[in-house]
Design a protein around this motif. Structure first.
Motif, PDB file in Angstrom:
ATOM      1  N   VAL A 270       0.865  -1.179   0.000  1.00  0.00           N
ATOM      2  CA  VAL A 270       0.000   0.000   0.000  1.00  0.00           C
ATOM      3  C   VAL A 270       0.900   1.226   0.000  1.00  0.00           C
ATOM      4  N   ASP A 271       0.822   1.966  -1.077  1.00  0.00           N
ATOM      5  CA  ASP A 271       1.599   3.214  -1.138  1.00  0.00           C
ATOM      6  C   ASP A 271       0.710   4.340  -0.646  1.00  0.00           C
ATOM      7  N   ARG A 272       1.154   4.961   0.393  1.00  0.00           N
ATOM      8  CA  ARG A 272       0.345   6.064   0.918  1.00  0.00           C
ATOM      9  C   ARG A 272       0.647   7.348   0.171  1.00  0.00           C
ATOM     10  N   LYS A 273      -0.404   8.029  -0.181  1.00  0.00           N
ATOM     11  CA  LYS A 273      -0.233   9.297  -0.855  1.00  0.00           C
ATOM     12  C   LYS A 273      -1.075  10.307  -0.109  1.00  0.00           C
ATOM     13  N   HIS A 274      -0.460  11.422   0.204  1.00  0.00           N
ATOM     14  CA  HIS A 274      -1.218  12.429   0.923  1.00  0.00           C
ATOM     15  C   HIS A 274      -2.025  13.253  -0.056  1.00  0.00           C
ATOM     16  N   SER A 275      -3.219  13.509   0.309  1.00  0.00           N
ATOM     17  CA  SER A 275      -4.026  14.421  -0.477  1.00  0.00           C
ATOM     18  C   SER A 275      -4.263  15.622   0.421  1.00  0.00           C
ATOM     19  N   TRP A 276      -3.658  16.729   0.054  1.00  0.00           N
ATOM     20  CA  TRP A 276      -3.727  17.889   0.938  1.00  0.00           C
ATOM     21  C   TRP A 276      -4.985  18.684   0.699  1.00  0.00           C
TER      22      TRP A 276
ATOM     23  N   ALA B 106      -2.440  -7.173 -11.704  1.00  0.00           N
ATOM     24  CA  ALA B 106      -1.198  -6.806 -11.023  1.00  0.00           C
ATOM     25  C   ALA B 106      -1.328  -5.495 -10.267  1.00  0.00           C
ATOM     26  N   HIS B 107      -2.179  -4.623 -10.786  1.00  0.00           N
ATOM     27  CA  HIS B 107      -2.340  -3.323 -10.118  1.00  0.00           C
ATOM     28  C   HIS B 107      -2.890  -3.474  -8.704  1.00  0.00           C
ATOM     29  N   LEU B 108      -3.538  -4.618  -8.445  1.00  0.00           N
ATOM     30  CA  LEU B 108      -4.101  -4.827  -7.103  1.00  0.00           C
ATOM     31  C   LEU B 108      -3.004  -5.041  -6.062  1.00  0.00           C
ATOM     32  N   LEU B 109      -1.830  -5.464  -6.540  1.00  0.00           N
ATOM     33  CA  LEU B 109      -0.760  -5.763  -5.587  1.00  0.00           C
ATOM     34  C   LEU B 109      -0.148  -4.498  -5.031  1.00  0.00           C
ATOM     35  N   ARG B 110      -0.268  -3.441  -5.817  1.00  0.00           N
ATOM     36  CA  ARG B 110       0.223  -2.151  -5.324  1.00  0.00           C
ATOM     37  C   ARG B 110      -0.950  -1.210  -5.380  1.00  0.00           C
ATOM     38  N   ARG B 111      -1.295  -0.728  -4.266  1.00  0.00           N
ATOM     39  CA  ARG B 111      -2.468   0.105  -4.231  1.00  0.00           C
ATOM     40  C   ARG B 111      -2.091   1.422  -3.580  1.00  0.00           C
ATOM     41  N   GLU B 112      -2.611   2.489  -4.164  1.00  0.00           N
ATOM     42  CA  GLU B 112      -2.342   3.779  -3.559  1.00  0.00           C
ATOM     43  C   GLU B 112      -3.463   4.129  -2.610  1.00  0.00           C
TER      44      GLU B 112
ATOM     45  N   THR C  70      11.194  29.494   7.235  1.00  0.00           N
ATOM     46  CA  THR C  70      10.300  28.513   6.633  1.00  0.00           C
ATOM     47  C   THR C  70      11.070  27.207   6.482  1.00  0.00           C
ATOM     48  N   ALA C  71      10.545  26.171   7.102  1.00  0.00           N
ATOM     49  CA  ALA C  71      11.234  24.881   7.027  1.00  0.00           C
ATOM     50  C   ALA C  71      11.155  24.346   5.609  1.00  0.00           C
ATOM     51  N   LYS C  72      12.186  23.624   5.239  1.00  0.00           N
ATOM     52  CA  LYS C  72      12.239  23.026   3.911  1.00  0.00           C
ATOM     53  C   LYS C  72      11.013  22.153   3.679  1.00  0.00           C
ATOM     54  N   GLY C  73      10.606  21.429   4.732  1.00  0.00           N
ATOM     55  CA  GLY C  73       9.477  20.510   4.617  1.00  0.00           C
ATOM     56  C   GLY C  73       8.192  21.202   4.201  1.00  0.00           C
ATOM     57  N   THR C  74       8.052  22.466   4.599  1.00  0.00           N
ATOM     58  CA  THR C  74       6.814  23.185   4.282  1.00  0.00           C
ATOM     59  C   THR C  74       6.666  23.352   2.781  1.00  0.00           C
ATOM     60  N   LEU C  75       7.746  23.743   2.126  1.00  0.00           N
ATOM     61  CA  LEU C  75       7.697  23.888   0.661  1.00  0.00           C
ATOM     62  C   LEU C  75       7.545  22.528  -0.017  1.00  0.00           C
ATOM     63  N   ASP C  76       8.201  21.510   0.577  1.00  0.00           N
ATOM     64  CA  ASP C  76       8.095  20.165  -0.005  1.00  0.00           C
ATOM     65  C   ASP C  76       6.647  19.686  -0.036  1.00  0.00           C
ATOM     66  N   VAL C  77       5.933  19.983   1.044  1.00  0.00           N
ATOM     67  CA  VAL C  77       4.527  19.579   1.118  1.00  0.00           C
ATOM     68  C   VAL C  77       3.748  20.226  -0.030  1.00  0.00           C
ATOM     69  N   LEU C  78       4.026  21.507  -0.278  1.00  0.00           N
ATOM     70  CA  LEU C  78       3.301  22.209  -1.335  1.00  0.00           C
ATOM     71  C   LEU C  78       3.688  21.704  -2.715  1.00  0.00           C
ATOM     72  N   LEU C  79       4.946  21.331  -2.854  1.00  0.00           N
ATOM     73  CA  LEU C  79       5.391  20.754  -4.126  1.00  0.00           C
ATOM     74  C   LEU C  79       4.701  19.409  -4.333  1.00  0.00           C
ATOM     75  N   GLU C  80       4.639  18.604  -3.230  1.00  0.00           N
ATOM     76  CA  GLU C  80       4.017  17.282  -3.298  1.00  0.00           C
ATOM     77  C   GLU C  80       2.522  17.412  -3.618  1.00  0.00           C
ATOM     78  N   ALA C  81       1.914  18.423  -3.012  1.00  0.00           N
ATOM     79  CA  ALA C  81       0.487  18.629  -3.239  1.00  0.00           C
ATOM     80  C   ALA C  81       0.226  19.068  -4.684  1.00  0.00           C
ATOM     81  N   GLY C  82       1.275  19.503  -5.349  1.00  0.00           N
ATOM     82  CA  GLY C  82       1.126  19.891  -6.752  1.00  0.00           C
ATOM     83  C   GLY C  82       0.621  21.304  -6.925  1.00  0.00           C
ATOM     84  N   TRP C  83       0.685  22.093  -5.866  1.00  0.00           N
ATOM     85  CA  TRP C  83       0.167  23.459  -5.936  1.00  0.00           C
ATOM     86  C   TRP C  83       1.271  24.471  -6.204  1.00  0.00           C
ATOM     87  N   VAL C  84       2.489  24.074  -5.905  1.00  0.00           N
ATOM     88  CA  VAL C  84       3.623  24.971  -6.096  1.00  0.00           C
ATOM     89  C   VAL C  84       4.639  24.239  -6.967  1.00  0.00           C
TER      90      VAL C  84
END
Lengths: 265, 201, 201
Positions: free
Chosen positions: A155-161, B72-78, B115-129
């Motif tokens: 299970v790959d966890r993905k955060h949805s913000w 096979a997609h069932l073996l890895r699930r998001e 501003t912690a590095k993690g804060t920007l990373d979260v926004l990058l991960e969220a796809g907003w920045v």
């Protein structure tokens, strides 16, 4: 109760040495004793050798067998764990009590003690049987097998913000509010400065030629906080005017009213 | 594939391959089962599992069970965890939106806290920045801007739709209320300590 | 068992459980498959595999595939991966299973001997016994119970399947000695009948 104790007696060979042993040899006895987990275990084994249903076992027989066993071990000077001897002493007591006429039997009754022992043996036996049946089941990894090479599930966890528009602009507003230049305002305290007190006191002295109390120099209807400040400043102003030879000061008693009069040059 | 119960040999081959830690050749299966001829059983089994969620396949002469390729997609699930953006991250996002493109130093100077590095990373991960390049000044700092996803998430046609400073003030959002003060304290604390969104990870 | 190709959900459940490294509850399978109702699919699958070399079984609410028990002789390996338990550990395990939750003192009162520290540790380490809290009596002793792994390992759908548990319970053999004694004495007082548990049968 009587059936429980005196119940179907099992005839035992006089030279009984323990079932299941090829040679009735005392050395073998020792080895077996080593294999028991305490006196209850030994008692249960002896009871089972009566080859009857445990529910109908004779406790008296069992006591005799146990005592015989222990005596033999003692005769061979085998080291016996203390709990085996404690059990032997207790069983000897139980036996003698059981043989007493009913009216002379102590309390708790030997029947009750025997029943208690009987119940304990039954419970241990039940668990021993249950354990054997449990171990005899088709066990995973011994009789039945799980898949040898499972791919495994991942299970790959993905955060949805989550954030909404209001949260966004509110945050921005707060950043702006927080970092806007701030002007510090010190609140006006109501004071009469020494300068203004000097001016006020000397001008009033010029008008009045008679003695006046210091309090009469204070501005009337003033705020109490201003009055305190005015009194202090006017007092210092009076001292200053006296030093300069422009006023006279008089006080009749300690903490009495301070009287003030101008000196006309 | 039939509804008939499988014969003993087929069952034995099925169990053997299922329990095996590695793919087995027909010979190895046969040896394991006392020399029986397992060819027909393997073919029958493969046919039985054809179309099911699990298949029996032969690869390089060795047989093994595997999950059907289309599953096979069932073996890895998001798994999506929905989480609220932290206050610090929301502020950074707002600053990027209002001032883009901005460098991290500029964000910090606007926020007034590190501003912690993690804060920007979260926004990058969220796809907003997104990283919008580098500013051509000494040190060539990375500059950040918002993404099209940001606009669509917040229902904006363009950045010009963001309310202006005057509108924020009119809405009372620039008032230095207790609330704003409290949150400022909070933000100041997270600038020094590990950022809250990091510790939550 | 039918010759019909299975539907997509059955295939997905089959693939998921085949691939899973651990037994899975119906809820876990459902979650993995995006919340589908998998009860019917599990039943259909179990029926399909009935009589084959591999079976789908439910143990303690968790499902897994395993080889058919009657094929054990073909599959037993030279090296058993099953832990050999001492007699003491075996008895303690049985007592925990039939009496759970039990304290160590209760185990010892049934066995008539002290339980060596290592005995319970072995069972805890094997994952068959767990600490189930404390009993709210003076001293707050730790109490023990069995685990889902215990049920899987011994092929039990639930504790109700423990061999002979109904008979033991009916015979009062799972009751403490004190209770049995009290009721036996009562029976003796009630009449002339022998007070042993024969009369109760």
């Amino acid at each position: 109760m009587s059936e429980l104790i005196d119940g179907p007696a099992i005839t035992l060979d006089d030279d009984w040495q323990g079932v299941g042993m090829a040679a009735p040899h005392d050395a073998a006895l020792y080895l077996e004793l080593d294999g028991w987990e305490g006196p209850l275990d030994l008692l249960l084994d002896l009871a089972r050798r009566q080859k009857v249903d445990l529910r109908t076992i004779s406790i008296l027989e069992l006591v005799d067998q146990y005592l015989t066993y222990i005596e033999r071990a003692a005769a061979l000077r085998l080291e016996l764990a203390a709990d085996y001897l404690v059990m032997a002493a207790w069983l000897a007591y139980l036996k003698s009590a059981l043989l007493l006429p009913r009216e002379e039997q102590p309390d708790p009754s030997p029947e009750e003690l025997a029943l208690r022992l009987h119940l304990r043996l039954q419970r241990l036996a039940a668990m021993r049987d249950a354990a054997a049946r449990l171990m005899g089941r088709d066990r995973l990894g011994r009789d039945v097998f799980p898949r040898g090479a499972p791919e495994g599930l991942r299970v790959d966890r993905k955060h949805s913000w989550q954030c909404d528009m209001f949260g966004l602009i509110q945050a921005y507003g707060q950043v702006k509010a927080r970092t806007a230049p701030v002007v510090h305002m010190v609140r006006d305290r109501m004071v009469m400065t020494l300068e203004s007190a000097l001016t006020r006191v000397s001008s009033l002295l010029g008008v009045n030629l008679d003695w006046m109390e210091l309090r009469d120099f204070l501005p009337p209807h003033a705020d109490p906080r201003l009055k305190r400040s005015a009194l202090a400043s006017s007092f210092v102003a009076a001292l200053e005017l006296a030093r300069l030879g422009k006023a006279e000061l008089r006080q009749e008693e300690t903490f009495g009213p301070l009287m003030l009069k101008g000196i006309t040059a | 594939m039939t509804g008939q119960p499988p014969d003993d040999l087929v069952r034995a081959v099925e169990a053997t391959l299922f329990a095996a830690a590695e793919p087995m050749s027909a010979e190895a299966v046969s040896t394991h089962l006392g020399g029986a001829d397992v060819r027909a059983a393997l073919t029958a089994l493969a046919a039985h599992f054809d179309g099911r969620g699990v298949q029996l396949v032969e690869r390089g002469g060795r047989w093994h069970f595997q999950t059907a390729p289309d599953l096979a997609h069932l073996l890895r699930r998001e798994k999506e965890d929905v989480r609220r953006l932290s206050r610090a991250a929301t502020e950074v996002l707002a600053i990027v939106a209002y001032h883009e493109p901005v460098s991290r130093a500029e964000i910090e100077s606007i926020r007034g806290v590190q501003t912690a590095k993690g804060t920007l990373d979260v926004l990058l991960e969220a796809g907003w920045v997104r990283i919008a390049g580098r500013r051509e000044v000494p040190g060539r700092p990375v500059i950040y801007a918002t993404t099209a996803e940001f606009l669509s998430h917040f229902g904006l046609e363009s950045r010009r739709d963001l309310p202006g400073i005057d509108e924020l003030r009119a809405a009372g959002l620039l008032d230095p209320v207790e609330d704003a003060l409290a949150s400022a304290m909070e933000t100041a604390a997270d600038g020094a300590a590990p950022p809250d969104e990091d510790s939550a990870d």
